[in-house]
Design an enzyme around this catalytic site. Structure first.
Site, PDB file in Angstrom:
ATOM      1  N   LYS A  54      37.191  25.808  38.773  1.00 44.88           N
ATOM      2  CA  LYS A  54      36.465  27.441  38.126  1.00 44.88           C
ATOM      3  C   LYS A  54      36.611  28.235  39.927  1.00 44.88           C
ATOM      4  CE  LYS A  54      34.012  26.189  33.725  1.00 44.88           C
ATOM      5  NZ  LYS A  54      33.228  25.803  33.642  1.00 44.88           N
ATOM      6  N   GLN A  98      27.560  24.536  34.175  1.00 46.63           N
ATOM      7  CA  GLN A  98      27.394  23.241  33.569  1.00 46.63           C
ATOM      8  C   GLN A  98      27.350  22.169  32.723  1.00 46.63           C
ATOM      9  OE1 GLN A  98      31.651  23.455  33.918  1.00 46.63           O
ATOM     10  NE2 GLN A  98      31.997  21.978  32.608  1.00 46.63           N
ATOM     11  N   ASP A 121      29.385  32.748  29.240  1.00 46.75           N
ATOM     12  CA  ASP A 121      30.845  31.518  28.665  1.00 46.75           C
ATOM     13  C   ASP A 121      29.740  32.038  27.418  1.00 46.75           C
ATOM     14  OD1 ASP A 121      31.386  29.005  30.029  1.00 46.75           O
ATOM     15  OD2 ASP A 121      29.651  28.062  29.643  1.00 46.75           O
TER      16      ASP A 121
END
Ligand code: NDP
Length: 300
Positions: A54, A98, A121
């Protein structure tokens, strides 16, 4: 018949190039650089790889990448203090933590702590609610990527029968909502669904997001259907040597491609779209925060 292969890797590369163009223009015209903050708690090896990828792709499109690596035993209060700081930092437009996190932390509470406008997200309940009610949501990256591939392949999705296998908050549910928004007739299937093969045989669009390797068989597929395989499973690969493994989707790719009209491979289908859509969401969040027009085609 052999299905067309939907090349998610190439589509994602094109999407990243478009994002990089927008980012360069934002910098040149407005002096704004989109910033993405990623929090990693602990040292899970797979999570470390995801976070590294990422970070690399964030920098490649010209955004600022901020990584916060916290010890596995970080007190909840310290993590929340970091999230609060990032929520209030105008240079940060996207925040993600994460997952999975160590068991003393709650994923639900972490997501709830993130400012919904920075929830790239798309997991915050506000964003889930906006998606259902037709508002301007941040949309979960993987289903957003699937939608982009479907629109690219099929154009207008109106009136098509779509079956989504899987009802997770991360993939299945937002996928169903996105297809409904695009005027598909949507059926959500899950582990209690009766006669799944018969249900799937009615699908013009079949999205498999299950986590069961090679579950979807050729005789489940309507001839010519478009099949999107979200599954990412590791299976034994004795052909590569003793103890070796390979990635496999939820769809029995080799058999299904003889019936379907188009299909995403694993790897190289949906997977590359997920990070590209994370970058798309960060750019969208940045434009919204700055009161600027959102680039076309990056959101649902
Ligand atoms: P979850 O485990 O959260 O959800 C799986 C869903 O599949 C559940 O709704 C479950 O039903 C359903 N299911 C399980 N077994 C069956 C069955 N035999 N028949 C029908 N439905 C079944 O998984 P996720 O949604 O998070 O992920 C799904 C897959 O997608 C995984 O392989 C994951 O690795 C992959 N993935 C890939 C990403 C990418 O970037 N390509 C990103 C995210 C996920 P029930 O609700 O009844 O239990």
């Amino acid at each position: 018949m052999s299905a067309d292969i939907i090349d998610g890797k190439a589509f994602a590369a094109g999407l990243r190039a478009r994002i990089a163009d927008h980012v360069a223009r934002l910098k040149a015209d407005h002096g704004i650089t989109p910033g993405l903050a990623v929090i990693l708690v602990g040292e899970d090896p797979a999570s470390q790889v995801y976070v590294r990828n990422k970070g690399i792709q964030t920098v490649e499109v010209g955004m600022t990448s901020l990584e916060y690596k916290l010890p596995a035993d970080v007190p909840q209060a310290d993590l929340y203090a970091l999230i609060d700081r990032l929520n209030n930092d105008p240079q940060v437009h996207g925040i993600l933590c994460q997952f999975p996190v160590p068991p003393h932390l709650s994923e639900t509470e972490i997501v709830a702590r993130i400012n919904p406008a920075k929830d790239v997200d798309g997991l915050h309940v506000i964003n889930a609610g906006l998606l259902v009610s037709g508002g301007r949501a941040m949309v979960s990256c993987t289903p957003l990527g699937c939608l982009m591939l479907l629109r690219d392949r099929l154009g207008d999705l109106s009136g098509l029968n779509a079956v989504v296998i899987g009802r997770s908050n991360l993939v299945g549910k937002p996928m169903g909502q996105l297809l409904l928004r695009d005027n598909c007739t949507v059926t959500m299937a899950h582990s209690r669904t009766r006669d799944l093969p018969a249900l799937c045989r009615g699908a013009d669009i079949l999205v498999a997001a299950v986590g069961q390797p090679l579950m979807v068989k050729a005789d489940w597929i309507k001839p010519g259907a478009t099949v999107i395989d979200v599954g990412m499973n590791r299976i034994a690969a004795p052909e590569k040597g003793a103890g070796k493994t390979r990635l496999a989707g939820d769809v029995d790719f080799d058999a299904v491609r003889a019936v379907a009209g188009a299909i995403t491979p694993v790897p190289g289908g949906v997977g590359p779209m997920t990070i590209a859509c994370l970058l798309a969401n960060t750019l969208t969040a940045c434009c919204r925060a700055s009161g600027l027009r959102e680039p076309e085609g990056l959101t649902a």
